[in-house]
Design a protein around this motif. Structure first.
Motif, PDB file in Angstrom:
ATOM      1  N   HIS A   1      58.867  51.182  31.087  1.00 35.20           N
ATOM      2  CA  HIS A   1      58.591  49.851  30.539  1.00 35.20           C
ATOM      3  C   HIS A   1      58.262  48.861  31.660  1.00 35.20           C
ATOM      4  O   HIS A   1      59.071  48.614  32.545  1.00 35.20           O
ATOM      5  CB  HIS A   1      59.829  49.366  29.760  1.00 35.20           C
ATOM      6  N   PHE A   2      57.041  48.317  31.604  1.00 35.50           N
ATOM      7  CA  PHE A   2      56.625  47.257  32.529  1.00 35.50           C
ATOM      8  C   PHE A   2      56.754  45.915  31.819  1.00 35.50           C
ATOM      9  O   PHE A   2      56.285  45.754  30.693  1.00 35.50           O
ATOM     10  CB  PHE A   2      55.171  47.439  32.964  1.00 35.50           C
ATOM     11  N   ASN A   3      57.377  44.947  32.490  1.00 34.64           N
ATOM     12  CA  ASN A   3      57.478  43.602  31.919  1.00 34.64           C
ATOM     13  C   ASN A   3      57.086  42.555  32.956  1.00 34.64           C
ATOM     14  O   ASN A   3      57.553  42.591  34.094  1.00 34.64           O
ATOM     15  CB  ASN A   3      58.899  43.313  31.433  1.00 34.64           C
ATOM     16  N   TYR A   4      56.200  41.665  32.541  1.00 37.19           N
ATOM     17  CA  TYR A   4      55.828  40.517  33.374  1.00 37.19           C
ATOM     18  C   TYR A   4      56.646  39.323  32.903  1.00 37.19           C
ATOM     19  O   TYR A   4      56.506  38.858  31.769  1.00 37.19           O
ATOM     20  CB  TYR A   4      54.333  40.232  33.266  1.00 37.19           C
ATOM     21  N   ASP A   5      57.525  38.834  33.779  1.00 32.00           N
ATOM     22  CA  ASP A   5      58.420  37.732  33.428  1.00 32.00           C
ATOM     23  C   ASP A   5      57.762  36.401  33.798  1.00 32.00           C
ATOM     24  O   ASP A   5      56.978  36.313  34.741  1.00 32.00           O
ATOM     25  CB  ASP A   5      59.739  37.890  34.189  1.00 32.00           C
ATOM     26  N   LEU A   6      58.138  35.380  33.062  1.00 33.60           N
ATOM     27  CA  LEU A   6      57.615  34.034  33.273  1.00 33.60           C
ATOM     28  C   LEU A   6      56.099  33.996  33.047  1.00 33.60           C
ATOM     29  O   LEU A   6      55.486  34.986  32.667  1.00 33.60           O
ATOM     30  CB  LEU A   6      57.942  33.523  34.679  1.00 33.60           C
ATOM     31  N   GLU A   7      55.512  32.841  33.280  1.00 36.34           N
ATOM     32  CA  GLU A   7      54.067  32.705  33.155  1.00 36.34           C
ATOM     33  C   GLU A   7      53.401  33.099  34.474  1.00 36.34           C
ATOM     34  O   GLU A   7      53.999  33.021  35.539  1.00 36.34           O
ATOM     35  CB  GLU A   7      53.694  31.255  32.813  1.00 36.34           C
ATOM     36  N   MET A   8      52.139  33.506  34.386  1.00 34.15           N
ATOM     37  CA  MET A   8      51.356  33.752  35.597  1.00 34.15           C
ATOM     38  C   MET A   8      50.781  32.427  36.097  1.00 34.15           C
ATOM     39  O   MET A   8      50.384  31.579  35.303  1.00 34.15           O
ATOM     40  CB  MET A   8      50.217  34.731  35.304  1.00 34.15           C
ATOM     41  N   TYR A   9      50.726  32.285  37.408  1.00 33.24           N
ATOM     42  CA  TYR A   9      50.217  31.054  38.005  1.00 33.24           C
ATOM     43  C   TYR A   9      48.976  31.337  38.838  1.00 33.24           C
ATOM     44  O   TYR A   9      48.856  32.402  39.442  1.00 33.24           O
ATOM     45  CB  TYR A   9      51.294  30.411  38.905  1.00 33.24           C
ATOM     46  N   TYR A  10      48.051  30.394  38.843  1.00 33.46           N
ATOM     47  CA  TYR A  10      46.832  30.549  39.625  1.00 33.46           C
ATOM     48  C   TYR A  10      46.765  29.500  40.733  1.00 33.46           C
ATOM     49  O   TYR A  10      47.367  28.428  40.641  1.00 33.46           O
ATOM     50  CB  TYR A  10      45.582  30.464  38.740  1.00 33.46           C
ATOM     51  N   ASP A  11      46.038  29.836  41.776  1.00 31.39           N
ATOM     52  CA  ASP A  11      45.825  28.909  42.894  1.00 31.39           C
ATOM     53  C   ASP A  11      44.631  29.444  43.671  1.00 31.39           C
ATOM     54  O   ASP A  11      44.004  30.432  43.289  1.00 31.39           O
ATOM     55  CB  ASP A  11      47.072  28.845  43.777  1.00 31.39           C
ATOM     56  N   ARG A  12      44.312  28.825  44.791  1.00 30.28           N
ATOM     57  CA  ARG A  12      43.226  29.310  45.640  1.00 30.28           C
ATOM     58  C   ARG A  12      43.710  29.387  47.073  1.00 30.28           C
ATOM     59  O   ARG A  12      44.681  28.739  47.467  1.00 30.28           O
ATOM     60  CB  ARG A  12      42.002  28.400  45.553  1.00 30.28           C
ATOM     61  N   ASP A  13      43.029  30.216  47.865  1.00 29.54           N
ATOM     62  CA  ASP A  13      43.399  30.402  49.260  1.00 29.54           C
ATOM     63  C   ASP A  13      42.123  30.686  50.043  1.00 29.54           C
ATOM     64  O   ASP A  13      41.164  31.248  49.503  1.00 29.54           O
ATOM     65  CB  ASP A  13      44.379  31.574  49.408  1.00 29.54           C
ATOM     66  N   LYS A  14      42.104  30.315  51.320  1.00 30.37           N
ATOM     67  CA  LYS A  14      40.917  30.549  52.139  1.00 30.37           C
ATOM     68  C   LYS A  14      41.296  31.298  53.400  1.00 30.37           C
ATOM     69  O   LYS A  14      42.250  30.951  54.092  1.00 30.37           O
ATOM     70  CB  LYS A  14      40.243  29.225  52.518  1.00 30.37           C
ATOM     71  N   ASN A  15      40.532  32.375  53.665  1.00 31.22           N
ATOM     72  CA  ASN A  15      40.692  33.128  54.893  1.00 31.22           C
ATOM     73  C   ASN A  15      39.902  32.404  55.985  1.00 31.22           C
ATOM     74  O   ASN A  15      38.676  32.415  55.984  1.00 31.22           O
ATOM     75  CB  ASN A  15      40.169  34.560  54.710  1.00 31.22           C
ATOM     76  N   VAL A  16      40.622  31.781  56.919  1.00 28.43           N
ATOM     77  CA  VAL A  16      39.947  30.961  57.922  1.00 28.43           C
ATOM     78  C   VAL A  16      39.096  31.802  58.868  1.00 28.43           C
ATOM     79  O   VAL A  16      38.176  31.296  59.508  1.00 28.43           O
ATOM     80  CB  VAL A  16      40.979  30.135  58.731  1.00 28.43           C
ATOM     81  N   LYS A  17      39.396  33.103  58.974  1.00 33.56           N
ATOM     82  CA  LYS A  17      38.625  33.972  59.869  1.00 33.56           C
ATOM     83  C   LYS A  17      37.272  34.348  59.271  1.00 33.56           C
ATOM     84  O   LYS A  17      36.267  34.383  59.974  1.00 33.56           O
ATOM     85  CB  LYS A  17      39.423  35.234  60.189  1.00 33.56           C
ATOM     86  N   THR A  18      37.265  34.641  57.973  1.00 29.27           N
ATOM     87  CA  THR A  18      36.016  35.076  57.332  1.00 29.27           C
ATOM     88  C   THR A  18      35.330  33.947  56.574  1.00 29.27           C
ATOM     89  O   THR A  18      34.135  34.023  56.299  1.00 29.27           O
ATOM     90  CB  THR A  18      36.300  36.220  56.351  1.00 29.27           C
TER      91      THR A  18
END
Length: 387
Positions: free
Chosen positions: A339-356
């Motif tokens: 049994h797989f369970n995802y708890d709570l809500e999923m959250y989104y955001d953004r991130d930047k790879n400063v090298k690429t």
């Protein structure tokens, strides 16, 4: 009876493996002075026959794919994009992704299309309901346990290990492994929260491209990330936790918490595992194993008989077979108790790879995997490296 693509692909893989075996045999015959011209001629005929069958199956798959592509193209051509519910959701998802990547607030209108905007509230970073459901329950996701294991998205989940009871307290024989497990570990299982992140890289070209392509790229990236995490958690063998089928035991006599059945060959071990399961589990049992291990079994059983390569794995091993590259030890059992369970809500955001310079759409999720009844499973181990 018309053959579906999955069965054709299985046949193609089987014939390909047999073709390699027979081709190698023919090569060895050329350098073996003891072989006769007649024997080599017969082997050449066998190789040509397999080559013809392999090309025929491959062409059939190609033909089916081309027909499906033409059908989809015709559907896309004949519809007015944006008018039906599906197109509205694709457009809303694309706007959500673009707003996140631009650092803008996701509007209530977008969330209303993808979920309950009022419930989610304005300006927060919860993933809308539609996107969460598609990521968790999309059948094309790359975790092979999806479809046989239980998948939920429930906060603070606690459930009974066995979902039925009788008025007779003795309905479960006290001598069975299930009864002993319930007595030792309790009748309920509680899921915990294990945080992890999925990063989906998005190039400027994709971000500025079509809505459909943008959504496909992000959905595929997030689905693959979630599925990979699910597989890794369930089949971790180097440093396994309670969430892994391979969690080690501290008691003597069995190296794992799940009962391991050891035989001389993997085939014998899998059959013994199926036979060792209690009736309630064996009726719904499946076998999760690596494809390379299955073909080693087939190679030994076939003994030159190419027809076995095209036989359904279920007919060979006695239960449905699901291939998973991380299942280094085959797991046999009733995967409704995985049994797989995802708890709570999923959250989104953004991130930047400063090298690429490449930016990522980031998803934060909380996952737990519970083996509700260890008695529902067996591990097929071998005494040697022989499959």
């Amino acid at each position: 009876m018309e053959m579906n693509r999955f069965k054709l692909q299985q046949m193609e893989e089987g014939v390909k493996a047999q073709l390699k075996t027979e081709s190698d045999k023919l090569t060895n015959m050329y350098v073996d002075v003891k072989t006769t011209a007649q024997e080599r001629k017969e082997q050449e005929t066998t190789v040509r026959d397999l080559e013809e069958r392999f090309e025929g199956i491959k062409n059939k798959i190609k033909e089916m794919d081309e027909k499906e592509a033409q059908k989809i193209a015709a559907q896309n051509k004949n519809k007015n994009f944006g008018n039906n519910e599906k197109d509205k959701k694709i457009k809303a998802k694309a706007e959500l992704i673009r707003n996140v990547m631009a650092g803008k607030e996701v509007t209530k209108e977008i969330k209303n299309v993808l979920g309950d905007g009022e419930a989610l509230g304005g300006g927060n970073k919860m993933l809308p309901v539609t996107m969460t459901n598609e990521l968790l329950y999309e059948p094309l996701a790359k975790n092979p346990l999806r479809g046989i294991s239980t998948m939920t998205n429930i906060t603070n989940l606690e459930i009974p290990k066995i979902t039925f009871s009788l008025d007779d307290d003795d309905y479960l024989d006290s001598d069975t492994a299930s009864a002993k497990e319930l007595k030792a570990d309790g009748a309920n299982v509680s899921f915990s929260r294990n945080k992890f992140k999925v990063f989906c890289d998005i190039t400027e070209t994709i971000l500025k491209g079509t809505e459909t392509n943008l959504v496909q790229v992000v959905d595929a990236g997030l689905q693959s990330g979630l599925a990979k995490k699910e597989k890794k958690v369930a089949f971790e063998i180097s440093n396994p936790t309670e969430a892994s089928f391979y969690k080690k035991s501290t008691e003597s006599g069995n190296p794992f918490l799940i009962k391991a059945i050891e035989e001389d060959t993997m085939f014998e071990s899998i059959i013994s595992c199926l036979a060792d399961l209690e009736d309630d589990y064996s009726e719904n049992a499946s076998i999760v194993m690596r494809k390379i291990d299955y073909f080693k079994i087939i190679k030994n059983l076939a003994n030159g008989n190419s027809s076995l390569y095209t036989t359904q794995p279920e007919l060979v091993l006695g239960a449905p077979v699901i291939f998973c590259d991380l299942a280094t030890i085959p797991v046999v059992g009733d995967f409704r108790y995985s049994h797989f369970n995802y708890d709570l809500e999923m959250y989104y955001d953004r991130d930047k790879n400063v090298k690429t310079g490449i930016e990522s759409f980031v998803l934060t999720a909380y996952l737990d995997h519970k083996i509700k009844m260890k008695s529902a499973f067996r591990l097929a181990t071998v005494k040697s490296n022989t499959p």
